[in-house]
Design a protein around this motif. Structure first.
Motif, PDB file in Angstrom:
ATOM      1  N   GLY A 263    -116.493  59.940  36.151  1.00  0.00           N
ATOM      2  CA  GLY A 263    -115.391  60.565  35.436  1.00  0.00           C
ATOM      3  C   GLY A 263    -115.281  62.031  35.802  1.00  0.00           C
ATOM      4  O   GLY A 263    -116.262  62.660  36.230  1.00  0.00           O
ATOM      5  N   GLU A 264    -114.096  62.592  35.642  1.00  0.00           N
ATOM      6  CA  GLU A 264    -113.872  63.983  36.042  1.00  0.00           C
ATOM      7  C   GLU A 264    -112.999  64.679  35.028  1.00  0.00           C
ATOM      8  O   GLU A 264    -112.024  64.103  34.523  1.00  0.00           O
ATOM      9  CB  GLU A 264    -113.221  64.032  37.429  1.00  0.00           C
ATOM     10  CG  GLU A 264    -113.081  65.445  37.981  1.00  0.00           C
ATOM     11  CD  GLU A 264    -112.650  65.475  39.432  1.00  0.00           C
ATOM     12  OE1 GLU A 264    -112.366  66.561  39.948  1.00  0.00           O
ATOM     13  OE2 GLU A 264    -112.602  64.385  40.046  1.00  0.00           O
ATOM     14  N   ASN A 265    -113.350  65.922  34.729  1.00  0.00           N
ATOM     15  CA  ASN A 265    -112.574  66.768  33.826  1.00  0.00           C
ATOM     16  C   ASN A 265    -112.488  68.146  34.465  1.00  0.00           C
ATOM     17  O   ASN A 265    -113.274  69.036  34.175  1.00  0.00           O
ATOM     18  CB  ASN A 265    -113.232  66.828  32.443  1.00  0.00           C
ATOM     19  CG  ASN A 265    -112.404  67.618  31.438  1.00  0.00           C
ATOM     20  OD1 ASN A 265    -111.225  67.902  31.689  1.00  0.00           O
ATOM     21  ND2 ASN A 265    -112.990  67.968  30.310  1.00  0.00           N
ATOM     22  N   SER A 266    -111.529  68.299  35.363  1.00  0.00           N
ATOM     23  CA  SER A 266    -111.402  69.525  36.147  1.00  0.00           C
ATOM     24  C   SER A 266    -110.119  70.235  35.772  1.00  0.00           C
ATOM     25  O   SER A 266    -109.101  69.613  35.460  1.00  0.00           O
ATOM     26  CB  SER A 266    -111.403  69.217  37.649  1.00  0.00           C
ATOM     27  OG  SER A 266    -112.602  68.580  38.029  1.00  0.00           O
ATOM     28  N   THR A 267    -110.166  71.553  35.817  1.00  0.00           N
ATOM     29  CA  THR A 267    -108.989  72.376  35.571  1.00  0.00           C
ATOM     30  C   THR A 267    -109.183  73.699  36.288  1.00  0.00           C
ATOM     31  O   THR A 267    -110.273  74.293  36.256  1.00  0.00           O
ATOM     32  CB  THR A 267    -108.768  72.610  34.069  1.00  0.00           C
ATOM     33  OG1 THR A 267    -107.631  73.452  33.887  1.00  0.00           O
ATOM     34  CG2 THR A 267    -109.982  73.243  33.417  1.00  0.00           C
ATOM     35  N   HIS A 271    -114.625  72.397  38.272  1.00  0.00           N
ATOM     36  CA  HIS A 271    -114.690  70.982  38.614  1.00  0.00           C
ATOM     37  C   HIS A 271    -115.900  70.368  37.922  1.00  0.00           C
ATOM     38  O   HIS A 271    -117.038  70.768  38.196  1.00  0.00           O
ATOM     39  CB  HIS A 271    -114.781  70.786  40.129  1.00  0.00           C
ATOM     40  CG  HIS A 271    -113.615  71.367  40.871  1.00  0.00           C
ATOM     41  ND1 HIS A 271    -112.425  70.695  41.034  1.00  0.00           N
ATOM     42  CD2 HIS A 271    -113.448  72.579  41.462  1.00  0.00           C
ATOM     43  CE1 HIS A 271    -111.580  71.451  41.697  1.00  0.00           C
ATOM     44  NE2 HIS A 271    -112.167  72.607  41.979  1.00  0.00           N
ATOM     45  N   ARG A 272    -115.637  69.482  37.006  1.00  0.00           N
ATOM     46  CA  ARG A 272    -116.728  68.848  36.254  1.00  0.00           C
ATOM     47  C   ARG A 272    -116.654  67.340  36.469  1.00  0.00           C
ATOM     48  O   ARG A 272    -115.616  66.723  36.227  1.00  0.00           O
ATOM     49  CB  ARG A 272    -116.613  69.155  34.761  1.00  0.00           C
ATOM     50  CG  ARG A 272    -116.686  70.633  34.406  1.00  0.00           C
ATOM     51  CD  ARG A 272    -116.689  70.807  32.900  1.00  0.00           C
ATOM     52  NE  ARG A 272    -116.726  72.192  32.495  1.00  0.00           N
ATOM     53  CZ  ARG A 272    -115.644  72.945  32.276  1.00  0.00           C
ATOM     54  NH1 ARG A 272    -114.447  72.396  32.423  1.00  0.00           N
ATOM     55  NH2 ARG A 272    -115.756  74.195  31.906  1.00  0.00           N
ATOM     56  N   ARG A 273    -117.769  66.783  36.902  1.00  0.00           N
ATOM     57  CA  ARG A 273    -117.887  65.337  37.037  1.00  0.00           C
ATOM     58  C   ARG A 273    -118.999  64.849  36.127  1.00  0.00           C
ATOM     59  O   ARG A 273    -120.053  65.483  36.019  1.00  0.00           O
ATOM     60  CB  ARG A 273    -118.180  64.945  38.485  1.00  0.00           C
ATOM     61  CG  ARG A 273    -116.990  65.123  39.411  1.00  0.00           C
ATOM     62  CD  ARG A 273    -117.231  64.481  40.747  1.00  0.00           C
ATOM     63  NE  ARG A 273    -116.055  64.521  41.595  1.00  0.00           N
ATOM     64  CZ  ARG A 273    -115.986  63.963  42.797  1.00  0.00           C
ATOM     65  NH1 ARG A 273    -117.040  63.307  43.282  1.00  0.00           N
ATOM     66  NH2 ARG A 273    -114.882  64.047  43.513  1.00  0.00           N
ATOM     67  N   THR A 277    -116.905  55.959  34.793  1.00  0.00           N
ATOM     68  CA  THR A 277    -115.863  55.732  33.799  1.00  0.00           C
ATOM     69  C   THR A 277    -116.081  54.462  32.981  1.00  0.00           C
ATOM     70  O   THR A 277    -115.635  54.375  31.840  1.00  0.00           O
ATOM     71  CB  THR A 277    -114.497  55.645  34.490  1.00  0.00           C
ATOM     72  OG1 THR A 277    -114.506  54.531  35.404  1.00  0.00           O
ATOM     73  CG2 THR A 277    -114.211  56.924  35.268  1.00  0.00           C
TER      74      THR A 277
END
Length: 374
Positions: A263-267, A271-273, A277
């Motif tokens: 899963g990834e939550n980047s902005t 960049h965060r993995r 999922t």
């Protein structure tokens, strides 16, 4: 008007269907309700064909009602798509949920092209899939039956020195002397449940193995059995659950469908993995993770694997050999980096899914193997 498309959203339940219909670019839907029965659905579809000016597109969410409704609705003019509920767009601030609102939302999102369609299996594919799932249910039932007896023995302070659930372990359990008759009754009942579930499991295994020798499963099962850690049962579970590999345009698409990608939550510049999922098919994900543990050992082709490869295409064997070399090497490299073993197994399963996808692709004209890793 013959080119005006009508969009229909259905919030499907066991007894009733809540319907919202948008004709063309209309903003206010026509809502209604009908019984979830074949005759009522048939009359409603005929009414749609009479009263709508052009083609009709119907949408409803995948759920416990399965694909029966989709097959009842589909005609020459009416198409019905089953939607993935987890991938539906949602407004964070929306706090009111009703059946009619859900139906209207499906119609509006379907008209906007924002829905993700689920590929429905054919009735024959669905029957084989249900058989594979019944076999897996029997496996879980056997595990529960064994756990009940094992925990009873543990509570009584009884420990077996060898390996559990072998013939020797069974003789040891039957030889235990119980002080109270109630304890003996409980143990006999647990053993009877284990015997019954084991018989169910053997019968289902035989049915699955029989189907594996028939088309259209015989050829792809033979290809998958060329891989280390994949035999007939695992191959049938994969094929029955996924049922049409042509819908996966790449190995990455299959990995994502199985929920094996992080899963990834980047902005912005961040960049965060995170963890995988776990979306999509959990059963195939589990069997691939189980197969990936075989790659912790050095590469090699044993007697059983060599027998499974007899008569199989050289293209598939080459892909399986490449997978074995790469995955064994990667398993050891990650272990040397002191990664947790379960995390290593998941990483290997992700790449194994890519090799499986490559092996099940049609042979290219030049005879070269397609790329497997993604």
């Amino acid at each position: 008007m013959e080119h005006v498309t009508t969009y229909v959203g259905i919030d499907a339940h066991k007894k009733d269907l809540f319907v919202a219909m948008l004709i063309g670019n209309e903003k206010t839907p026509v809502t209604g309700q009908l019984a979830n029965e074949p005759r009522a659905v048939h009359r409603w579809v005929r009414k749609l064909e009479r009263e709508t000016p052009g083609p009709v597109r119907v949408f409803y969410e995948a759920g416990p009602c399965g694909y029966a409704l989709q097959r009842q609705i589909t005609t020459a003019r009416v198409t019905c798509d089953v939607i993935a509920p987890a991938l539906m767009p949602r407004k964070p601030g929306e706090r009111v949920k009703t059946n009619r609102r859900d139906a209207r939302k499906l119609a509006e999102l379907g008209r906007a092209g924002l829905l993700t369609v689920v590929q429905p299996p054919t009735p024959a594919d669905e029957a084989v899939r249900d058989l594979a799932r019944a076999r897996d249910d029997a496996r879980e039932d056997l595990q529960r039956c064994r756990h009940r007896l094992g925990k009873l023995l543990l509570r009584r302070g009884l420990h077996y020195a060898g390996r559990n659930w072998t013939r020797a372990h069974r003789r040891w359990v039957e030889s235990v002397t119980w002080t109270h008759a109630a304890e003996r009754t409980v143990v006999d009942d647990y053993l009877l449940a284990i015997d019954h579930t084991e018989a169910r499991l053997r019968a289902l295994d035989a049915h699955v193995a029989e189907i594996a020798t028939q088309e259209p499963y015989r050829t792809p099962v033979g290809w998958l059995r060329c891989f280390r850690g994949i035999d007939t049962l695992t191959a049938m579970l994969i094929l029955a659950e996924l049922h049409d590999f042509r819908r996966f345009g790449s190995a990455r698409a299959l990995m994502a469908f199985l929920g094996l990608v992080p899963g990834e939550n980047s902005t912005g510049e961040k960049h965060r993995r995170g963890r995988i999922t776990k979306m999509g098919n959990a059963l195939v994900r589990r069997v691939l993770v189980e197969a990936s543990w075989h790659y912790q050992h050095r590469p090699g082709v044993g007697r059983a694997l060599a027998a499974r490869r007899q008569g199989q295409p050289s293209r598939v064997i080459a892909i399986a050999d490449t997978a074995q070399q790469r995955l064994c090497r990667r398993f050891r490299r990650l272990a040397e980096q002191h990664k947790p073993a379960p995390k290593i197994a998941v990483a290997i399963a992700r790449e194994l899914a890519g090799f499986v996808w490559a092996a099940l692709q049609p042979a290219p004209a030049g005879g070269a193997a397609p790329p497997a890793s993604a």
